[in-house]
Design an enzyme around this catalytic site. Sequence first.
Site, mmCIF file in Angstrom:
data_model
loop_
_atom_site.group_PDB
_atom_site.id
_atom_site.type_symbol
_atom_site.label_atom_id
_atom_site.label_comp_id
_atom_site.label_asym_id
_atom_site.label_seq_id
_atom_site.Cartn_x
_atom_site.Cartn_y
_atom_site.Cartn_z
ATOM 1 N N GLU A 170 0.799 -1.234 0.000
ATOM 2 C CA GLU A 170 0.000 0.000 0.000
ATOM 3 C C GLU A 170 0.830 1.282 0.000
ATOM 4 O OE1 GLU A 170 -2.645 -0.497 3.345
ATOM 5 O OE2 GLU A 170 -3.426 -2.388 2.586
ATOM 6 N N GLU A 275 -6.380 -10.576 -1.022
ATOM 7 C CA GLU A 275 -7.119 -10.350 0.233
ATOM 8 C C GLU A 275 -8.622 -10.336 -0.036
ATOM 9 O OE1 GLU A 275 -5.531 -7.051 2.492
ATOM 10 O OE2 GLU A 275 -3.473 -7.529 1.928
HETATM 11 O O1 G3I Z 1 -2.578 -8.403 18.652
HETATM 12 C C1 G3I Z 1 -3.495 -7.612 19.403
HETATM 13 C C2 G3I Z 1 -3.979 -8.369 20.572
HETATM 14 O O2 G3I Z 1 -2.912 -8.641 21.438
HETATM 15 C C3 G3I Z 1 -5.087 -7.559 21.263
HETATM 16 O O3 G3I Z 1 -5.670 -8.365 22.258
HETATM 17 C C4 G3I Z 1 -6.173 -7.147 20.287
HETATM 18 C C5 G3I Z 1 -7.215 -6.240 20.919
HETATM 19 O O4 G3I Z 1 -7.843 -5.445 19.968
HETATM 20 O O5 G3I Z 1 -5.567 -6.430 19.245
HETATM 21 C C6 G3I Z 1 -4.667 -7.258 18.529
HETATM 22 O O6 G3I Z 1 -4.165 -6.649 17.389
HETATM 23 C C7 G3I Z 1 -5.081 -6.390 16.353
HETATM 24 C C8 G3I Z 1 -4.751 -7.298 15.180
HETATM 25 O O7 G3I Z 1 -5.550 -6.956 14.065
HETATM 26 C C9 G3I Z 1 -4.966 -8.781 15.471
HETATM 27 O O8 G3I Z 1 -6.290 -9.039 15.744
HETATM 28 C C10 G3I Z 1 -4.939 -4.945 15.967
HETATM 29 O O9 G3I Z 1 -5.409 -4.136 17.018
HETATM 30 C C11 G3I Z 1 -5.725 -4.653 14.706
HETATM 31 O O10 G3I Z 1 -5.403 -3.341 14.255
HETATM 32 C C12 G3I Z 1 -5.318 -5.643 13.627
HETATM 33 O O11 G3I Z 1 -6.095 -5.387 12.491
HETATM 34 C C13 G3I Z 1 -5.554 -5.893 11.281
HETATM 35 C C14 G3I Z 1 -5.402 -4.763 10.265
HETATM 36 O O12 G3I Z 1 -4.899 -5.312 9.061
HETATM 37 C C15 G3I Z 1 -4.471 -3.677 10.760
HETATM 38 O O13 G3I Z 1 -3.177 -4.010 10.573
HETATM 39 C C16 G3I Z 1 -6.534 -6.922 10.729
HETATM 40 O O14 G3I Z 1 -6.626 -8.051 11.596
HETATM 41 C C17 G3I Z 1 -6.057 -7.388 9.345
HETATM 42 O O15 G3I Z 1 -7.060 -8.178 8.748
HETATM 43 C C18 G3I Z 1 -5.827 -6.175 8.452
HETATM 44 O O16 G3I Z 1 -5.306 -6.625 7.238
HETATM 45 C C19 G3I Z 1 -5.022 -5.622 6.252
HETATM 46 C C20 G3I Z 1 -3.852 -6.130 5.432
HETATM 47 O O17 G3I Z 1 -2.759 -6.427 6.278
HETATM 48 C C21 G3I Z 1 -3.439 -5.102 4.368
HETATM 49 N N1 G3I Z 1 -4.576 -4.753 3.554
HETATM 50 C C22 G3I Z 1 -5.792 -4.321 4.266
HETATM 51 C C23 G3I Z 1 -6.205 -5.384 5.280
HETATM 52 C C24 G3I Z 1 -7.485 -5.016 5.976
HETATM 53 O O18 G3I Z 1 -7.348 -3.855 6.741
#
Ligand code: G3I
Length: 365
Positions: A170, A275
């Site tokens: 991105e 994705e």
């Molecule tokens: O790991 C922590 C955990 O310890 C905690 O208990 C929990 C509480 O909210 O948060 C956890 O981290 C989260 C993680 O997902 C795992 O669930 C983060 O807050 C959350 O921001 C993260 O979101 C991810 C997002 O990317 C942000 O990076 C999504 O799962 C993931 O599906 C999403 O994937 C992205 C791709 O990498 C790139 N393209 C877009 C796509 C969708 O946004």
Amino acid sequence: MKTNLQLKTLCLIVLTNILLAGEGCASEQPGSSSSPQPALKDVFKKDFLIGMAVNNNVVCGNDVNAAAIVEKHCNTLTAENVMKWGPIHPEPNRYNFEPADRFVEFGQNNKMFIIGHTLVWHHQTPKWVFEDNANKPMTRDAMLSRMKDHIFTVVGRYKGKVGGWDVVNEALDDNGELRKSKWFETIGEDFIEKAFEYAHEADPDAELYYNEYNNEKPGKLEGCVRLIRKLKAKGLRIDGVGLQAHSDMNYPSKKELEGFFAAMKPLGVKVMITELDVSVFPWVDWFAMRKIDFNDVNERKKFNPYPSGLPDEVQQKLADRYAELFSEYVKHADQIDRVTFWGVYDKTSWLNMGRSNYPLLLDKK
Ligand code: G3I
């Protein structure tokens, strides 16, 4: 290669069956050999690999139903989160390899083509990465050295195991210009070239990809083409472009998809659908979602209309929409290397964002 018509029929049958019958619930054991559902990886084996992005629960044995579904349907696997900079390298001198090791082990045990996601991204990268020891912004050289060290450590650890890396994720704005991220601001526009160079040095046999969302839209599509041309002109290895394919019931249109495939063809890169999910709602970003008051009945009706299940007619529309997307992918199977769903089942999809969405093939159960 099967004909379009045969494949379209297969897509319709398999996708519709999975969506409407709800594999993994009721009495059927997901992944069991008695299952009436054919495996997606077999249905599309002449066309492209089929994958899913998985989180820790799937690979570490906490979610056995999801693991069985992945084992049955997939021949490629992507790390949804555990290989991003934040989770894998949370502090300057500390790597957290365990979850990524398990992910790789799961993929290897199931003989899957393993995708590392992602090495350089503006998001989910800790603040410390962009600051020196005195909490001051990094110089270009120091930043490059930090990036190189990270890439060498992570790619080096999984050398020969991870088959392909989303090297940069991105990096473009919607207008196709480079996003003004900290990477861009500190290093300059060649941060992308450097990331590809380091990744190739770290594992010369690994495939390297540029991964992007909305890159079938005008503006970003042209930016994406310019970027790939530039990397190629510099003699850098780039094997493929990821079309994330976070879709909804209308977006992307067939025309947009056709435009994307046509634009990629002359570049000599493979296309990965990296994705895939299909939101049953029009897109609302995180920021706007946080402002929605789900206690308010009108807001709830508008933004969370199906809290306890998808009505049959919407389910059918979703099945049709999946079949429509897959028939486009099949049509361009000569360009597409894999189709990866962004998650295993609805409950764990990132798209719920405080409401009940139904973006994947498998339901909440
Ligand atoms: O790991 C922590 C955990 O310890 C905690 O208990 C929990 C509480 O909210 O948060 C956890 O981290 C989260 C993680 O997902 C795992 O669930 C983060 O807050 C959350 O921001 C993260 O979101 C991810 C997002 O990317 C942000 O990076 C999504 O799962 C993931 O599906 C999403 O994937 C992205 C791709 O990498 C790139 N393209 C877009 C796509 C969708 O946004």
